[in-house]
Design a protein around this motif. Structure first.
Motif, PDB file in Angstrom:
ATOM      1  N   HIS A  63     -26.150  17.724  25.090  1.00 23.02           N
ATOM      2  CA  HIS A  63     -26.804  19.619  24.298  1.00 23.02           C
ATOM      3  C   HIS A  63     -25.201  19.983  25.557  1.00 23.02           C
ATOM      4  O   HIS A  63     -23.581  21.072  25.088  1.00 23.02           O
ATOM      5  N   PHE A  64     -24.789  20.376  27.240  1.00 24.20           N
ATOM      6  CA  PHE A  64     -24.260  20.854  28.181  1.00 24.20           C
ATOM      7  C   PHE A  64     -22.771  20.281  27.593  1.00 24.20           C
ATOM      8  O   PHE A  64     -22.415  20.624  27.951  1.00 24.20           O
ATOM      9  N   GLY A  65     -23.198  18.648  27.474  1.00 22.94           N
ATOM     10  CA  GLY A  65     -21.936  18.435  27.842  1.00 22.94           C
ATOM     11  C   GLY A  65     -21.024  18.682  26.734  1.00 22.94           C
ATOM     12  O   GLY A  65     -19.434  19.162  26.653  1.00 22.94           O
ATOM     13  N   LEU A  66     -21.331  18.846  25.249  1.00 26.54           N
ATOM     14  CA  LEU A  66     -20.868  19.015  24.319  1.00 26.54           C
ATOM     15  C   LEU A  66     -20.260  20.822  23.684  1.00 26.54           C
ATOM     16  O   LEU A  66     -19.350  21.129  23.218  1.00 26.54           O
ATOM     17  N   ARG A  67     -21.441  22.182  25.232  1.00 31.52           N
ATOM     18  CA  ARG A  67     -20.661  22.999  25.336  1.00 31.52           C
ATOM     19  C   ARG A  67     -19.920  23.644  26.498  1.00 31.52           C
ATOM     20  O   ARG A  67     -19.388  24.206  26.429  1.00 31.52           O
ATOM     21  N   ILE A  68     -19.499  22.500  26.777  1.00 29.39           N
ATOM     22  CA  ILE A  68     -17.991  22.597  27.842  1.00 29.39           C
ATOM     23  C   ILE A  68     -16.679  22.861  27.084  1.00 29.39           C
ATOM     24  O   ILE A  68     -16.445  22.456  26.205  1.00 29.39           O
ATOM     25  N   LYS A  69     -16.196  24.263  28.013  1.00 32.50           N
ATOM     26  CA  LYS A  69     -14.657  24.660  26.923  1.00 32.50           C
ATOM     27  C   LYS A  69     -13.933  23.930  27.852  1.00 32.50           C
ATOM     28  O   LYS A  69     -14.545  22.986  29.008  1.00 32.50           O
ATOM     29  N   PRO A  70     -13.117  23.482  27.556  1.00 35.93           N
ATOM     30  CA  PRO A  70     -11.462  23.218  27.342  1.00 35.93           C
ATOM     31  C   PRO A  70     -10.766  22.615  29.341  1.00 35.93           C
ATOM     32  O   PRO A  70      -9.805  23.696  29.594  1.00 35.93           O
ATOM     33  N   ASN A  71     -11.551  23.619  30.511  1.00 35.58           N
ATOM     34  CA  ASN A  71     -11.205  23.953  31.014  1.00 35.58           C
ATOM     35  C   ASN A  71     -11.577  23.675  32.264  1.00 35.58           C
ATOM     36  O   ASN A  71     -13.294  23.001  32.361  1.00 35.58           O
ATOM     37  N   THR A  72     -11.569  23.294  33.868  1.00 35.92           N
ATOM     38  CA  THR A  72     -12.211  23.039  34.436  1.00 35.92           C
ATOM     39  C   THR A  72     -13.731  23.457  35.229  1.00 35.92           C
ATOM     40  O   THR A  72     -14.191  22.690  35.758  1.00 35.92           O
ATOM     41  N   GLU A  73     -13.387  24.234  35.214  1.00 33.89           N
ATOM     42  CA  GLU A  73     -14.132  25.736  35.745  1.00 33.89           C
ATOM     43  C   GLU A  73     -15.243  25.423  34.926  1.00 33.89           C
ATOM     44  O   GLU A  73     -16.274  25.260  35.117  1.00 33.89           O
ATOM     45  N   SER A  74     -15.675  25.124  33.846  1.00 33.92           N
ATOM     46  CA  SER A  74     -16.443  25.367  32.902  1.00 33.92           C
ATOM     47  C   SER A  74     -17.360  23.723  33.028  1.00 33.92           C
ATOM     48  O   SER A  74     -18.235  23.829  33.141  1.00 33.92           O
ATOM     49  N   LEU A  75     -16.595  22.771  33.469  1.00 34.24           N
ATOM     50  CA  LEU A  75     -16.908  21.464  33.628  1.00 34.24           C
ATOM     51  C   LEU A  75     -17.910  21.840  35.000  1.00 34.24           C
ATOM     52  O   LEU A  75     -18.618  21.262  34.508  1.00 34.24           O
ATOM     53  N   GLY A  76     -16.982  22.096  35.678  1.00 31.76           N
ATOM     54  CA  GLY A  76     -18.248  22.090  37.257  1.00 31.76           C
ATOM     55  C   GLY A  76     -19.617  23.183  36.785  1.00 31.76           C
ATOM     56  O   GLY A  76     -20.771  22.363  37.006  1.00 31.76           O
TER      57      GLY A  76
END
Length: 372
Positions: A327-340
């Motif tokens: 769920h949280f993996g699919l909500r990540i936006k295409p930037n490194t800050e959102s990934l962390g």
């Protein structure tokens, strides 16, 4: 090229006269800046006369020194050379720097609580949609098993299950040793040495084993799942899969949920076994309980229902970890800050969900698995 004369200031009968070169290269020589600054700070009174006409040359640094000493305003009695007027006219027109006022946070405590509740229900709705998608994909997989993602399921079982055997064994053994050691010290005071097997068996098989394995898998495999999906979002692999007509749920989500549902009960058995071995070693050292007695007493002390409850917890915990991580993996936006940030939130939420599910198990099965 003429050498720069040292900038000087003299005070005579209420008149301040400046001579020399008032440029940055002259002010930076020796202790000229320190001497001038000290002299200007010692001057007091608004009726002083200032004569700068004898200065050889001046730049904006020298003019700024006088301007600061005057309180950012021209003195009443000031004598300047014509070429010096430009510096002070520019300083006068510049004025004071006005910074924009910072916006006040108008969100009250009630509004912040409302936004937090809205975000919670948004995540809850997204998680329910994901569960529904997994159910549909599982039914599709059950109808056409030969077309299913067997390689993905096998790979996830290997990564989430087999590769986690080492860390779960180490932590489980240490927890068993510590728990047995502390329990033996208390039981010795009341003469209840023989009940150590009951205490260790019930606590590890029913509670500690499943919970410990789930927390380790949530921190290890849960973060890996979220990071994997997040990187696929950043590199636009998820969009490429949709363009090719490949379902995210059938090829990415469902294999991870099924793999953890299979691997977690096996990890629970593994963790229980190693933790009990650690408790057995500690019991031998502390209470001189033989391993033979420990193994013979264990089936009698722990009814089979507790073992089945532990395995059931493993299945539920594994599916919860996979669902929350995806769920949280699919909500990540295409930037490194959102990934962390998404990976951190995923691990914390998965561990919290596991603990809440364990509390529900404790309430629902409160009367099951206890011998009379």
């Amino acid at each position: 090229m003429p050498t720069a004369q040292e900038p000087t200031l003299t005070l005579n009968a209420g008149a301040v006269a400046a001579t020399g070169t008032w440029q940055v290269h002259a002010l930076a020589q020796g202790k000229a800046m320190t001497t001038i600054t000290t002299f200007l700070k010692s001057l007091k009174g608004d009726q002083l006369k200032w004569d700068l006409s004898a200065i050889d040359s001046m730049d904006h640094i020298g003019a700024q020194l006088f301007w600061n000493a005057w309180g950012k305003a021209r003195p009443a009695n000031l004598q300047l050379a014509p070429e010096q007027e430009e510096f002070f006219n520019r300083l006068e027109t510049t004025g004071t720097l006005e910074l924009p006022r910072s916006r006040q946070n108008r969100l009250t405590l009630v509004m912040k609580l409302g936004f937090a509740m809205m975000l919670f229900f948004e995540h809850l709705a997204g998680l329910l949609r994901l569960i529904g998608q997994v159910v549909q994909d599982s039914w599709r997989f059950a109808r056409h098993p030969l077309r299913g993602p067997w390689k993905e399921i096998s790979a996830n079982i290997y990564h989430a299950g087999f590769q986690a055997l080492g860390i779960t064994a180490l932590v489980g053994f240490l927890i068993g040793v510590v728990f047995s050691y502390l329990s033996a010290q208390q039981l010795r005071n009341f003469g209840g040495d023989i009940f150590l097997v009951n205490l260790l068996g019930m606590s590890i098989i029913r509670e500690l084993g499943p919970l410990l394995a789930a927390i380790l898998v949530a921190g290890r495999s849960g973060s890996s799942i979220t990071a994997q999906l997040g990187v696929m979002r950043v590199t636009e692999e998820l969009d490429a899969m949709l363009v090719m007509g490949i379902s995210h749920g059938f090829r990415l989500i469902m294999p991870k949920v099924l793999a953890l549902a299979i691997a977690m009960p096996l990890l629970v058995i593994w963790t229980d076994t190693i933790a009990l071995m650690g408790g057995m070693v500690s019991a031998k050292v502390e209470l001189n309980l033989s391993p033979q007695y420990f193994l013979l007493k264990l089936p009698e002390a722990v009814p089979l229902a507790n073992y089945m409850i532990g395995l059931g917890k493993g299945v539920v915990f594994g599916m919860l970890i996979a669902l929350v991580s995806c769920h949280f993996g699919l909500r990540i936006k295409p930037n490194t800050e959102s990934l962390g940030r998404g990976t951190t939130t995923s691990v914390v939420t998965a561990i919290t969900a596991v603990i809440l599910a364990d509390a529900v198990f404790a309430i629902v099965f409160s009367g099951v698995g206890f011998s009379l």
